[in-house]
Design an enzyme around this catalytic site. Structure first.
Site, PDB file in Angstrom:
ATOM      1  N   CYS A  95       0.830  -1.212   0.000  1.00 55.77           N
ATOM      2  CA  CYS A  95       0.000   0.000   0.000  1.00 55.77           C
ATOM      3  C   CYS A  95       0.866   1.264   0.000  1.00 55.77           C
ATOM      4  O   CYS A  95       1.587   1.532   0.964  1.00 55.77           O
ATOM      5  CB  CYS A  95      -0.906  -0.049   1.236  1.00 55.77           C
ATOM      6  SG  CYS A  95      -1.712   1.489   1.658  1.00 55.77           S
ATOM      7  N   CYS A 133       0.147   3.734   2.793  1.00 55.27           N
ATOM      8  CA  CYS A 133       0.626   3.158   4.060  1.00 55.27           C
ATOM      9  C   CYS A 133       2.117   3.448   4.240  1.00 55.27           C
ATOM     10  O   CYS A 133       2.574   3.729   5.352  1.00 55.27           O
ATOM     11  CB  CYS A 133       0.395   1.649   4.093  1.00 55.27           C
ATOM     12  SG  CYS A 133      -1.331   1.154   4.002  1.00 55.27           S
TER      13      CYS A 133
END
Length: 105
Positions: free
Chosen positions: A31, A34
């Site tokens: 991600c 993230c």
């Protein structure tokens, strides 16, 4: 101090086992957002040592926890107080927003 990694087996004991507020970052290695918030979470972990617990849950490694807390998008950051979620943030957040949420919990 670094953010601690929580698993299905360690989650409840860590969250319920403290009187401090807890910030949990639900994330995954693939991600992009993230990876953007990861260093911020680590900074908060270092700065809040002794005042709050900061943890990370890899949603790929702990899909049961992701389902339990209704994680549909990552990163999702949840602030817990007395073992209960009190604040939920989705997406990349400013460090000040997260630290203020921890202070208010």
């Amino acid at each position: 101090m670094k953010a601690i990694a929580l698993t299905k087996e360690s989650f409840d004991a860590a969250i319920a086992g403290t009187t401090q507020p807890v910030l949990v970052d639900f994330w995954a290695d693939w991600c992009g957002p993230c990876k953007m918030i990861g260093p911020v979470v680590e900074e908060i972990a270092a700065e809040q040592e002794g005042k709050a617990l900061v943890a990370k849950v890899d949603v790929d490694a702990a899909p049961d926890l992701a389902r339990r807390f209704g994680i549909k998008a990552i990163p999702t950051l949840i602030v817990f107080k007395n073992g209960e979620p009190v604040n939920v943030f989705r997406g990349v957040q400013d460090k000040q927003v997260l630290t203020a949420a921890l202070a208010a919990a």
